[in-house]
Design an enzyme around this catalytic site. Sequence first.
Site, PDB file in Angstrom:
ATOM      1  N   ARG A 174      -7.185  13.180   6.056  1.00 15.38           N
ATOM      2  CA  ARG A 174      -6.914  11.750   6.153  1.00 15.38           C
ATOM      3  C   ARG A 174      -8.243  10.998   6.323  1.00 15.38           C
ATOM      4  O   ARG A 174      -9.156  11.495   6.977  1.00 15.38           O
ATOM      5  CB  ARG A 174      -6.036  11.531   7.390  1.00 15.38           C
ATOM      6  CG  ARG A 174      -5.614  10.102   7.669  1.00 15.38           C
ATOM      7  CD  ARG A 174      -4.632   9.611   6.682  1.00 15.38           C
ATOM      8  NE  ARG A 174      -3.894   8.448   7.148  1.00 15.38           N
ATOM      9  CZ  ARG A 174      -3.163   7.681   6.346  1.00 15.38           C
ATOM     10  NH1 ARG A 174      -3.055   7.953   5.047  1.00 15.38           N
ATOM     11  NH2 ARG A 174      -2.498   6.655   6.825  1.00 15.38           N
ATOM     12  N   ASN A 225      -3.647   4.690  -0.553  1.00 21.50           N
ATOM     13  CA  ASN A 225      -2.766   3.723   0.088  1.00 21.50           C
ATOM     14  C   ASN A 225      -2.109   2.843  -0.961  1.00 21.50           C
ATOM     15  O   ASN A 225      -1.137   3.246  -1.558  1.00 21.50           O
ATOM     16  CB  ASN A 225      -3.459   2.911   1.182  1.00 21.50           C
ATOM     17  CG  ASN A 225      -2.430   2.224   2.075  1.00 21.50           C
ATOM     18  OD1 ASN A 225      -1.287   2.662   2.118  1.00 21.50           O
ATOM     19  ND2 ASN A 225      -2.811   1.181   2.770  1.00 21.50           N
ATOM     20  N   SER A 241      -0.062   7.855   9.377  1.00 19.83           N
ATOM     21  CA  SER A 241       0.480   7.976   8.024  1.00 19.83           C
ATOM     22  C   SER A 241       1.979   8.268   8.077  1.00 19.83           C
ATOM     23  O   SER A 241       2.511   8.625   9.125  1.00 19.83           O
ATOM     24  CB  SER A 241      -0.239   9.123   7.316  1.00 19.83           C
ATOM     25  OG  SER A 241       0.353   9.401   6.072  1.00 19.83           O
ATOM     26  N   SER A 242       2.632   8.120   6.929  1.00 22.60           N
ATOM     27  CA  SER A 242       4.032   8.552   6.813  1.00 22.60           C
ATOM     28  C   SER A 242       4.169   9.740   5.863  1.00 22.60           C
ATOM     29  O   SER A 242       5.288  10.193   5.587  1.00 22.60           O
ATOM     30  CB  SER A 242       4.893   7.415   6.259  1.00 22.60           C
ATOM     31  OG  SER A 242       4.797   6.285   7.079  1.00 22.60           O
ATOM     32  N   THR A 246       0.460   6.506  -3.580  1.00 27.52           N
ATOM     33  CA  THR A 246       0.275   7.856  -3.090  1.00 27.52           C
ATOM     34  C   THR A 246       0.840   8.786  -4.138  1.00 27.52           C
ATOM     35  O   THR A 246       1.559   8.349  -5.025  1.00 27.52           O
ATOM     36  CB  THR A 246       1.062   7.957  -1.763  1.00 27.52           C
ATOM     37  OG1 THR A 246       0.530   6.967  -0.931  1.00 27.52           O
ATOM     38  CG2 THR A 246       1.017   9.314  -1.139  1.00 27.52           C
ATOM     39  N   ASP A 286      -3.350   0.967   7.206  1.00 26.70           N
ATOM     40  CA  ASP A 286      -2.350   1.812   7.879  1.00 26.70           C
ATOM     41  C   ASP A 286      -2.542   1.836   9.397  1.00 26.70           C
ATOM     42  O   ASP A 286      -1.682   2.339  10.123  1.00 26.70           O
ATOM     43  CB  ASP A 286      -2.362   3.241   7.321  1.00 26.70           C
ATOM     44  CG  ASP A 286      -1.376   3.412   6.172  1.00 26.70           C
ATOM     45  OD1 ASP A 286      -0.565   2.496   5.940  1.00 26.70           O
ATOM     46  OD2 ASP A 286      -1.425   4.447   5.492  1.00 26.70           O
TER      47      ASP A 286
HETATM   48  O1  DON Z   1      -0.262   7.273   4.551  1.00 24.56           O
HETATM   49  C1  DON Z   1       0.669   6.517   4.323  1.00 24.56           C
HETATM   50  O2  DON Z   1       1.730   6.575   4.901  1.00 24.56           O
HETATM   51  C2  DON Z   1       0.522   5.475   3.231  1.00 24.56           C
HETATM   52  N1  DON Z   1      -0.854   5.145   3.043  1.00 24.56           N
HETATM   53  C3  DON Z   1       1.164   5.982   1.973  1.00 24.56           C
HETATM   54  C4  DON Z   1       1.120   4.993   0.848  1.00 24.56           C
HETATM   55  C5  DON Z   1       2.052   5.304  -0.248  1.00 24.56           C
HETATM   56  O3  DON Z   1       2.851   6.205  -0.176  1.00 24.56           O
HETATM   57  C6  DON Z   1       2.023   4.415  -1.421  1.00 24.56           C
HETATM   58  N2  DON Z   1       2.886   4.890  -2.461  1.00 24.56           N
HETATM   59  N3  DON Z   1       3.764   4.422  -3.005  1.00 24.56           N
END
Ligand code: DON
Length: 566
Positions: free
Chosen positions: A104, A396, A447-448, A376, A418
């Site tokens: 990350r 992101n 993050s998710s 993502t 985030d």
């Molecule tokens: O880490 C995270 O949770 C976000 N930065 C993820 C972003 C994401 O999934 C965008 N996609 N559609």
Amino acid sequence: MRIKFYLIIFVFVSNCLLATAQITAYQYEAQKNITVSRAAVVSAHTLASQAGESILKKGGNAIDAAIATQFALAVVYPGAGNIGGGGFMVAHLKNGKDFSLDYRETAPAAAFKDMYLDAAGNAVTAMSQWGYKACGVPGTVAGLFAALPYAKFKMPVLMAPAIQLAEKGFVITKEEAASLNSARKDFMDLNKEPIAFVKKELWKGGDTLIQPQLAATLTRISKLGASGFYEGATALMIQNGLQKNGGIISLDDLKNYKAKFRDPIRFNYRGYQIISMPLPSSGGIILQQVLKMIENKDVQALQFQSAASVQLLVEAERRAFADRAQYMGDADFVQVPVKQLLEDTYLQKRISDYIPGKAGNSKETEAGIIPEHEETTHISILDAEGNAVSVTTTLNGSYGSRVVIAGAGFIMNNEMDDFSIKEGVPNMYGAVGNAANAIAPGKRMLSSMTPTLVLKNKKPFIVVGTPGGTTIPTSVIQSLVNIIDFKMNAADAVNKPKFHHQWLPDVIYIEKGFSPAVADSLRNMGYTLQTRSAIGRTELIKINPTQKKKIEAVADHRGDDDARGY
Ligand code: DON
């Protein structure tokens, strides 16, 4: 001596040629569902899946394929594939060992808690979401080198397909052309020097995207190792490119970046062993919380997407996301009560006030009282030896900060958004947070992302993950419940309409295709529903050990995603 030298050169060249042999950069078509007997790779792009497959076919394992696929995605999927972002890997090795690898992004040393507030203390999300100040210190290259000891091939072999795709170019689809065109204005506003992603005319399907600067950067990495990115010419380009324009990443930030191996989240759900990503992703914790809250209910009897089964999942999600907002952040910096959040008694108590047939309420659902004591992309891989790898990686937003490092040709992330830039101010996926996820130098933003593996009798059964911001854990949950509880095949588990609830806003989001009758029943219970764009792009591999063609590999029909295997 001389013979040995020629032999080494021969092996190297033939490895590189083999690795690229099956990649057809100028003519390709996505495969959605395949059933194969030995190994599979599913990713967001045909050419990246082919890069992974070609490494597997020449004897590489799932880690080799994960590295090759990610570098290829950094070229062919610039909206999210990256070397300027970060990600997470969860792996199960054939010897029974599991690991999770955290690469990350981190906040630069010059970052501070209120860096995105104006003089009046208001949050300026334009700064955290876009442009030079939005970038975290990238982790992807460090992560892929940290994984390398588990691979069989050397980095130059694994990177050869990516370098070739960047150097020689590849044909883009109509959708990719439209996506690049939609970012054109931002690209032009932010980047004063010419960049590969903007040409004189608008992009159209069938055009070739060539990225010579990115090819040169990848070649430096391939020759010099991770220091080809975190030190020397590339690092200087990053520092200078950003700092000239108000960014704050320094040479020291880059040199000090470290990927970290972490103990995965592990739990059992209905006899299956689930392995997922721990903090700094909330994904694995949310997955465990939701599945444990529903485990003692007869979900199968409620049936797929009945109003009752949707309501149960929504109420479990509401409670898990409330906990996310209150407690979760980088556990290397803040104390997160992970053990208590995952205790069965806590979770049973948490769901005990849910009333079937009556909508819950986020105002009344504070985070649980801990007893004392959301562009993502995802890659799922299974190799013929029984190793399984699940990787989610991100910039992101789509094309991240939209800053392209001058001279180096890659896009920087906008991951700083985030963090919780101000208590209660939602990030670009609507997630709120507080002190646990406040900005601090060197800290990782929450993050998710939920790269996940499911084992059955200690052997890989499902490899799954998806993009989608805060919808990531809820998509993974539904894919798993669809297979484990509703006994769906892999394609249905991925492609059936999905829904999502994240505590705040207090809304059930549904995809087009969600049953209007069930939506009406939920409204009658008191819920607010909103139809939204596609939820996730799930890449899933399911293994049916008793069958000859035992592997179902499914690329989500919501995008250009592609499944390969043999
Ligand atoms: O880490 C995270 O949770 C976000 N930065 C993820 C972003 C994401 O999934 C965008 N996609 N559609």
